[in-house]
Design a protein around this motif. Structure first.
Motif, mmCIF file in Angstrom:
data_model
loop_
_atom_site.group_PDB
_atom_site.id
_atom_site.type_symbol
_atom_site.label_atom_id
_atom_site.label_comp_id
_atom_site.label_asym_id
_atom_site.label_seq_id
_atom_site.Cartn_x
_atom_site.Cartn_y
_atom_site.Cartn_z
ATOM 1 N N LEU A 167 0.834 -1.193 0.000
ATOM 2 C CA LEU A 167 0.000 0.000 0.000
ATOM 3 C C LEU A 167 0.872 1.248 0.000
ATOM 4 C CD1 LEU A 167 -2.535 -1.090 2.776
ATOM 5 C CD2 LEU A 167 -2.711 -1.480 0.305
ATOM 6 N N ASP A 168 0.284 2.365 -0.344
ATOM 7 C CA ASP A 168 0.999 3.624 -0.245
ATOM 8 C C ASP A 168 0.021 4.758 0.013
ATOM 9 O OD1 ASP A 168 -0.253 3.959 -2.652
ATOM 10 O OD2 ASP A 168 1.566 3.993 -3.865
ATOM 11 N N GLY A 169 0.575 5.910 0.329
ATOM 12 C CA GLY A 169 -0.262 7.077 0.550
ATOM 13 C C GLY A 169 -1.271 6.905 1.664
ATOM 14 N N LYS A 170 -2.494 7.324 1.390
ATOM 15 C CA LYS A 170 -3.561 7.305 2.388
ATOM 16 C C LYS A 170 -3.875 5.886 2.847
ATOM 17 C CE LYS A 170 -8.381 8.691 3.083
ATOM 18 N NZ LYS A 170 -9.594 9.271 2.442
ATOM 19 N N TRP A 206 8.705 1.706 16.529
ATOM 20 C CA TRP A 206 8.734 0.517 15.676
ATOM 21 C C TRP A 206 8.173 0.803 14.289
ATOM 22 C CZ3 TRP A 206 3.966 -0.722 13.862
ATOM 23 C CH2 TRP A 206 2.859 -0.306 14.616
ATOM 24 N N HIS A 207 7.248 1.766 14.209
ATOM 25 C CA HIS A 207 6.617 2.075 12.923
ATOM 26 C C HIS A 207 7.587 2.663 11.915
ATOM 27 C CE1 HIS A 207 6.163 5.485 15.694
ATOM 28 N NE2 HIS A 207 6.413 6.228 14.640
ATOM 29 N N LEU A 237 -1.674 1.538 8.808
ATOM 30 C CA LEU A 237 -0.712 1.660 9.892
ATOM 31 C C LEU A 237 -1.387 2.149 11.168
ATOM 32 C CD1 LEU A 237 2.231 1.478 10.833
ATOM 33 C CD2 LEU A 237 2.529 3.849 10.053
ATOM 34 N N ALA A 238 -2.343 3.057 11.041
ATOM 35 C CA ALA A 238 -3.066 3.557 12.212
ATOM 36 C C ALA A 238 -3.849 2.431 12.881
ATOM 37 C CB ALA A 238 -4.001 4.696 11.807
ATOM 38 N N ALA A 239 -4.504 1.599 12.078
ATOM 39 C CA ALA A 239 -5.255 0.470 12.631
ATOM 40 C C ALA A 239 -4.308 -0.536 13.277
ATOM 41 C CB ALA A 239 -6.075 -0.192 11.531
ATOM 42 N N LEU A 240 -3.174 -0.791 12.631
ATOM 43 C CA LEU A 240 -2.181 -1.709 13.187
ATOM 44 C C LEU A 240 -1.645 -1.175 14.508
ATOM 45 C CD1 LEU A 240 -0.183 -4.102 13.057
ATOM 46 C CD2 LEU A 240 1.291 -2.659 11.624
ATOM 47 N N VAL A 263 -1.400 -3.028 18.132
ATOM 48 C CA VAL A 263 -0.106 -3.249 18.788
ATOM 49 C C VAL A 263 -0.093 -2.649 20.189
ATOM 50 C CG1 VAL A 263 2.352 -2.654 18.726
ATOM 51 C CG2 VAL A 263 1.221 -3.486 16.663
ATOM 52 N N HIS A 264 -0.592 -1.413 20.319
ATOM 53 C CA HIS A 264 -0.493 -0.712 21.594
ATOM 54 C C HIS A 264 -1.564 -1.114 22.606
ATOM 55 C CE1 HIS A 264 1.999 2.831 19.750
ATOM 56 N NE2 HIS A 264 2.629 1.672 19.748
#
Length: 203
Positions: free
Chosen positions: A90-93, A128-129, A99-102, A106-107
């Motif tokens: 994936l790229d961009g938006k 880590w991101h 990544l936000a969902a991941l 993770v947290h």
């Protein structure tokens, strides 16, 4: 002389409230199920044809763009659509949203439950991101978690996830020569540094 460091606060959350964790897991399961439904639509459904043209083949220049799968806005402009659900494809938006969902997973689940303490033999990086290998491995781990904690995975699903996905992933991520090898090795000494990658050989 200062006392020994015995807390593991940067990774493992102390005195974690079990009820909060259960609620978090329930919310994550719901979100992952919704995402699974979206992915199913991306891979299984064909885009709707204009009214009155359901039986006609799409061949004109005006209708050519509709040949992309529904939801292809997740792909880069001009692309035919997402060819993979893997985050590095994936790229961009689309990458930022994934990544936000991941990061939420993770947290709020992975680290509170499986983080353990930071040591020289088990490093971790709060950033880590910014490590591509870590992002790739954690995303793959999250995808497997979504699939194997679903009710359709059966009673052995969570056990399979622990054995086949969680344990190998953490072993690779937190080994001293893994992606965090130059990062934090002690809660008292936070550090972040990207390791150099091998230069590609000449063609």
């Amino acid at each position: 002389m200062s006392g020994p460091v015995h807390d593991s606060e940067p990774v493992r959350i102390p005195d974690h409230n079990l009820d909060d964790l259960v609620a978090t897991v329930t919310e994550l399961v719901t979100e992952s199920r919704k995402q699974g439904e979206t992915l199913a639509r991306l891979t299984d459904e064909q885009p709707p044809q204009p009214d009155g043209e359901q039986d006609e083949p799409v061949h004109t220049e005006e209708t050519a763009p509709t040949s992309a799968p529904a939801g292809s806005d997740a792909a880069a402009p001009g692309a035919e659509g997402p060819s993979s659900i893997f985050i590095l494809a994936l790229d961009g938006k689309a990458y930022a949203e994934e990544l936000a969902a991941l990061t939420t997973w993770v947290h709020h689940l992975l680290l509170p439950v499986y983080g353990r303490e930071i040591t020289t033999g088990r490093p971790w990086c709060q950033q880590w991101h910014e490590h591509p290998e870590a992002v790739a491995r954690l995303h793959a781990l999250w995808l497997a978690w979504q699939q194997l904690t679903d009710v359709e995975a059966g009673l052995a699903g969570p056990s399979t996830w622990h054995r086949d996905h969680l344990d190998p992933a953490l072993l690779q991520l937190r080994t001293p020569d893994g992606p965090f090898g130059a990062c934090t090795t002690s809660p008292a000494r936070p550090n972040h540094r990207l390791l150099a990658s091998p230069e590609p050989s000449g063609v």
